[in-house]
Motif scaffolding. Sequence first.
Motif, PDB file in Angstrom:
ATOM      1  N   MET A  10      73.767 120.337 -86.734  1.00  8.13           N
ATOM      2  CA  MET A  10      73.780 119.345 -87.797  1.00  8.13           C
ATOM      3  C   MET A  10      72.765 118.242 -87.483  1.00  8.13           C
ATOM      4  O   MET A  10      73.117 117.112 -87.211  1.00  8.13           O
ATOM      5  N   ARG A  11      71.504 118.634 -87.483  1.00  3.48           N
ATOM      6  CA  ARG A  11      70.421 117.675 -87.307  1.00  3.48           C
ATOM      7  C   ARG A  11      69.293 118.099 -88.228  1.00  3.48           C
ATOM      8  O   ARG A  11      68.894 119.253 -88.239  1.00  3.48           O
ATOM      9  N   ASN A  12      68.817 117.159 -89.005  1.00  2.61           N
ATOM     10  CA  ASN A  12      67.684 117.473 -89.849  1.00  2.61           C
ATOM     11  C   ASN A  12      66.963 116.212 -90.269  1.00  2.61           C
ATOM     12  O   ASN A  12      67.523 115.123 -90.260  1.00  2.61           O
ATOM     13  N   GLU A  13      65.714 116.408 -90.622  1.00  2.00           N
ATOM     14  CA  GLU A  13      64.944 115.304 -91.176  1.00  2.00           C
ATOM     15  C   GLU A  13      65.134 115.345 -92.685  1.00  2.00           C
ATOM     16  O   GLU A  13      64.819 116.346 -93.328  1.00  2.00           O
ATOM     17  N   ASP A  31      66.095 110.807 -89.840  1.00  2.00           N
ATOM     18  CA  ASP A  31      66.471 111.868 -88.902  1.00  2.00           C
ATOM     19  C   ASP A  31      67.990 111.803 -88.739  1.00  2.00           C
ATOM     20  O   ASP A  31      68.508 110.939 -88.034  1.00  2.00           O
ATOM     21  N   LEU A  32      68.697 112.684 -89.413  1.00  2.00           N
ATOM     22  CA  LEU A  32      70.162 112.706 -89.378  1.00  2.00           C
ATOM     23  C   LEU A  32      70.621 113.632 -88.259  1.00  2.00           C
ATOM     24  O   LEU A  32      70.597 114.851 -88.396  1.00  2.00           O
ATOM     25  N   ASP A  33      71.040 113.054 -87.150  1.00  2.00           N
ATOM     26  CA  ASP A  33      71.475 113.828 -85.981  1.00  2.00           C
ATOM     27  C   ASP A  33      72.993 113.723 -85.847  1.00  2.00           C
ATOM     28  O   ASP A  33      73.511 112.981 -85.022  1.00  2.00           O
ATOM     29  N   PHE A  34      73.690 114.474 -86.687  1.00  2.00           N
ATOM     30  CA  PHE A  34      75.157 114.439 -86.674  1.00  2.00           C
ATOM     31  C   PHE A  34      75.724 114.975 -85.356  1.00  2.00           C
ATOM     32  O   PHE A  34      76.787 114.543 -84.925  1.00  2.00           O
ATOM     33  N   ASP A  35      75.014 115.895 -84.705  1.00  2.00           N
ATOM     34  CA  ASP A  35      75.503 116.459 -83.440  1.00  2.00           C
ATOM     35  C   ASP A  35      75.562 115.439 -82.309  1.00  2.00           C
ATOM     36  O   ASP A  35      76.257 115.640 -81.328  1.00  2.00           O
ATOM     37  N   SER A  36      74.841 114.331 -82.440  1.00  2.57           N
ATOM     38  CA  SER A  36      74.849 113.321 -81.385  1.00  2.57           C
ATOM     39  C   SER A  36      76.049 112.379 -81.491  1.00  2.57           C
ATOM     40  O   SER A  36      76.305 111.597 -80.584  1.00  2.57           O
ATOM     41  N   LEU A  37      76.786 112.467 -82.588  1.00  6.10           N
ATOM     42  CA  LEU A  37      77.915 111.558 -82.794  1.00  6.10           C
ATOM     43  C   LEU A  37      79.096 111.904 -81.893  1.00  6.10           C
ATOM     44  O   LEU A  37      79.269 113.051 -81.493  1.00  6.10           O
ATOM     45  N   ARG A  74      74.957 105.984 -88.522  1.00  4.09           N
ATOM     46  CA  ARG A  74      75.080 106.261 -87.091  1.00  4.09           C
ATOM     47  C   ARG A  74      74.267 107.493 -86.694  1.00  4.09           C
ATOM     48  O   ARG A  74      73.646 107.516 -85.653  1.00  4.09           O
ATOM     49  N   ALA A  75      74.275 108.508 -87.540  1.00  2.00           N
ATOM     50  CA  ALA A  75      73.524 109.731 -87.247  1.00  2.00           C
ATOM     51  C   ALA A  75      72.015 109.463 -87.246  1.00  2.00           C
ATOM     52  O   ALA A  75      71.277 110.079 -86.482  1.00  2.00           O
ATOM     53  N   ALA A  76      71.574 108.543 -88.109  1.00  2.00           N
ATOM     54  CA  ALA A  76      70.148 108.218 -88.208  1.00  2.00           C
ATOM     55  C   ALA A  76      69.758 107.038 -87.317  1.00  2.00           C
ATOM     56  O   ALA A  76      68.584 106.691 -87.241  1.00  2.00           O
TER      57      ALA A  76
END
Length: 104
Positions: A10-13, A31-37, A74-76
Amino acid sequence: MAETKKETKMRNEYKLYKEVEFEGKKYSSLDLDFDSLTGSDLEEATIEVSQMGDANTMMFTESSKLYQAAICARAAKVPVQLIRKLHPKDYTGVTIQAYAFLTN
């Protein structure tokens, strides 16, 4: 036979439909990095949204647009105020991704 769940990153630009300026910086993508949450990020988003006055958040967290916006922020790694300033097409697009992340 044991069923395994397919892992989806779950990461995408996310390319914005309309560029937005926030605090002197122009954004054409996020840059939405949902996996880093982490769980703490979700808890902090709940607190943040409840302080913004969304009374429904405590009962319907995943379906609250404001909560989804806080998760996107938070993801971005940007302030939620930037997400809330997006063009409606972009706001809807990123919050749909947050909803998909939260409910999968």
